[in-house]
Each structure stands twice: as structure tokens, then as C-alpha cells.
Design an enzyme around this catalytic site. Sequence first.
Site, PDB file in Angstrom:
ATOM      1  CB  SER A 261      -0.959  -0.051   1.196  1.00 46.48           C
ATOM      2  OG  SER A 261      -1.975   0.903   1.076  1.00 46.48           O
ATOM      3  CE  LYS A 265       0.311   5.336  -2.104  1.00 41.81           C
ATOM      4  NZ  LYS A 265      -0.455   4.714  -3.149  1.00 41.81           N
ATOM      5  CD1 TRP A 352      -8.015   3.723  -2.908  1.00 48.38           C
ATOM      6  CD2 TRP A 352      -9.527   4.727  -4.197  1.00 48.38           C
ATOM      7  NE1 TRP A 352      -8.005   5.058  -2.591  1.00 48.38           N
ATOM      8  CE2 TRP A 352      -8.932   5.705  -3.367  1.00 48.38           C
ATOM      9  CE3 TRP A 352     -10.507   5.128  -5.105  1.00 48.38           C
ATOM     10  CZ2 TRP A 352      -9.271   7.055  -3.409  1.00 48.38           C
ATOM     11  CZ3 TRP A 352     -10.848   6.479  -5.149  1.00 48.38           C
ATOM     12  CH2 TRP A 352     -10.234   7.422  -4.317  1.00 48.38           C
ATOM     13  CG  HIS A 402      -5.522  -2.482  -0.252  1.00 50.35           C
ATOM     14  ND1 HIS A 402      -4.683  -2.162  -1.290  1.00 50.35           N
ATOM     15  CD2 HIS A 402      -5.033  -1.823   0.835  1.00 50.35           C
ATOM     16  CE1 HIS A 402      -3.735  -1.339  -0.867  1.00 50.35           C
ATOM     17  NE2 HIS A 402      -3.926  -1.123   0.418  1.00 50.35           N
TER      18      HIS A 402
END
Length: 425
Positions: A261, A265, A352, A402
Site C-alpha cells: 500500500s 509506494k 481503488w 487490498h
Amino acid sequence: MLCVTMAVMLVAVATAAAQPAGANYDEAKVPLYTLPDPLRMTEGALVRDAGDWTARRRPELLHLFEEHVYGRAPETRAASRVVVVETDPRALGGRATRRQVRVLLEGTDQGAGFEILLYVPNAASRPAPAFLALNFAGNHAIHSDPAVRLSTAWMPDGPGVTAHRATNAARGTDAAAWPVERILERGYALATVYYGDIEADRADGWRDGVRARIGPGTTGAFAPNDWGAIGAWAWGLSRALDYLQTDPDLDGKRIALLGHSRLGKTALWAGAQDERFAMVVSNESGEGGAALARRKFGERTENITGTFPHWFCARYRTYAGREETLPVDQHELLALVAPRPLYVASAAEDLWADPRGEFLAAQAAEPVFKLLSRGGLGVDAWPAPDTPVGHGIGYHVRRGPHALTAYDWEQYMNFADRHLRPARP
């Protein structure tokens, strides 16, 4: 029984809160877009060989991501002192050597620092390859091991956390995302750091984190291109690697970096900057991570910079609603990992994070991997769920929502077996 861990709940709540009613989940509404060519310099010249990439294009792309997305971090490493707080050669019923290490970034107990939890498999040959990953809920939350030190850092309230401080009830609450025994069984060490040790994940978290003590913006007057929280967390990962490369039980040249998540990044940005990481894994990192911004699918720049403005440099917010004007896109971030192995993973229900956009970014990074004599994905079509693909770039889209799961870990370890294990005679 459905087990929802504390970290998954916290991420799910934040993600749900960020999703506007009008978010696009329709492929037919994805606009036509043109991606910047990772092998073409800004002034127009083509990158023709590995020398061009290394000397010219790679530094140019790093600078563009610093200036427009993540911000600039300190140019030099902080002077640090490392304290081995505890070592147990018979941890987890004799399966592992557990080490807990305090990294003092300013050399003093009162200065900025963080704690590394390290498990090294006793049954594997040493020095061992390792996975390094930031965690969401504290080192104590990844396993029920009662000897792991309880984090004293600020964290969001949730199971086992009261008044933003962890209690003993928080132990093991995130264990579903961390199959520690299986990782050890596969012959890998595991090193983890609570990301809130480096900087708290809130708008004013810089006040208690490394950005208040080290590097640009220490007064809170951040320039448009000064680092955000992702930059701080990524910088902290490199400081963790500084220590791991000195640990005699680990092979410092076989440290794989993994993140999920927002921490996916972070892993991508850390791995792009620091070529000492031998492999980089992005698990459902989405917007600002592995997903293409220009697709305008699921989370968009305006959403992420509106809800989490502290993650990026201030200039990134100016691209809200006009992603097509960014001088870079995320396939170029993935390309910065080349020629080291890269794994990108998505979840089918995690619209998303734009799972298709993550695959397309990996696909668009492939020319750089091929230029550097590292195979890419090796497929043209988005694979079916639970069908891992790839060579120098690995990819899968997992069924489900997720999360970081045992299935994901198995694929990452399979990939690491191919790229980080020494060749057998």
C-alpha cells in the site's frame, strides 16, 4: 473465520474515507493518454545503450521524481550509532536468531532513530538473504513473540492501541500479513521497522520525525520540492540497510525490499534511489506507486494529495486533475529499479489501486529492463488472477481485496529464489 488485522483495518478505513462517490472504475471512461518514453531524454535524444541510461537518463528521471512527486531528501547520510539491544539465538522455539537493534540517526538516545526487528533462520546457511519491510502497526504486531519490544512511538488508535500508544494487547495483531515462520522455513531472514518510528503518518507527523531533525525543511517551512513523508520513510529504509549490510548473519548484497500500500509506494521510491537493494517488491501500491497516473482510474492525484498531502512534496498537488502534464509517470519509477529484479502485485477487488494500471506500468517499464539485459514480463495480456508471470519483472493479480497475504509472500519468495539464491554447482 475471517481474520482482520489491525493494520488492514486501518488501511481499509483510510482508503474508504478517501474514495469519492464519482471515482472512475469503468475502463471505457479511461481517457486516451500518451506515456512519456522512459528511453527518451527530456530534450528529445534517445537512450541507445546502458551507458546512456546510467550516465544520463537515470539521473534525469530521479531528479524529475524528486522535483515533482516525492521531494528531495538529505544529500548525505546522517551520522548514526547502532545499539544491539537484544539477541536471542533460540527465538521462536529455536527456529530463529532474533535481534533487536536501535539505529540512532543522530548518534544519541534523544535524537531521531528507529528500531529494527530481525529474525534470521537457524536452519539456513549463513550469511542469509533477507526481506526488509516497513510495518504499519509496530514490530510487536507482526508476531505474538512476547520478547519483541513494544513500540513507544505514536500510532493511530485501534486494537491494542490506547491514546495513540501500543499496549500488550497489540501483540501479534498484524500477524496474518507476516508469515514469519514460513519466511524462515524458506531460508530468508526478515527485518522490519515500524514506519511511525521514522515519522508519524499524519499531517504534522514531521514535528516528531526525521524531517524535523535532518535535512531540508527542519522548521516546517518546506519548499515545493522538499521531501514528504514517503521520502522520509524511504530514507529511513536506506538507513536500515546501512545496518543490515554490517550484520554478519546477513548477505548485504541479497537484501530484498518489500512494501504494501503506501509502504509499497515507499519501497519503490527507496529502491529507485538506492541501488544497494537487490530486489524491490510493490504490493498494491496504487496511485503514487506502481499505477499509471494518466489512466485516471480509481484513486487520482487530487484524491491522494487531498487526503494525504503530507506524503509527497508540495509541488505534486499542483498536478491534481491534470495528471497528463506530469513530466513523469509511474512506469518510469518502476524502470529506475532496473536491472535489479522487480515484482509488482495487485488485488482483483482493489480497484481503488487500479490493478490493471499497475500491470500496464510494469509492461511500460519493460524496454528499460530489456536494454539492461534483464528480461521483462514476457507477456502481452493482463494475466488471469492467481497466475504469476514474468522474468526480470514479476507480476500477479491476486483474487481478493487490498491486503498483504501469505499467497503474496509465496510468490515473492519464489521470485527471490530465482534471482537472489546463489547458483547451485
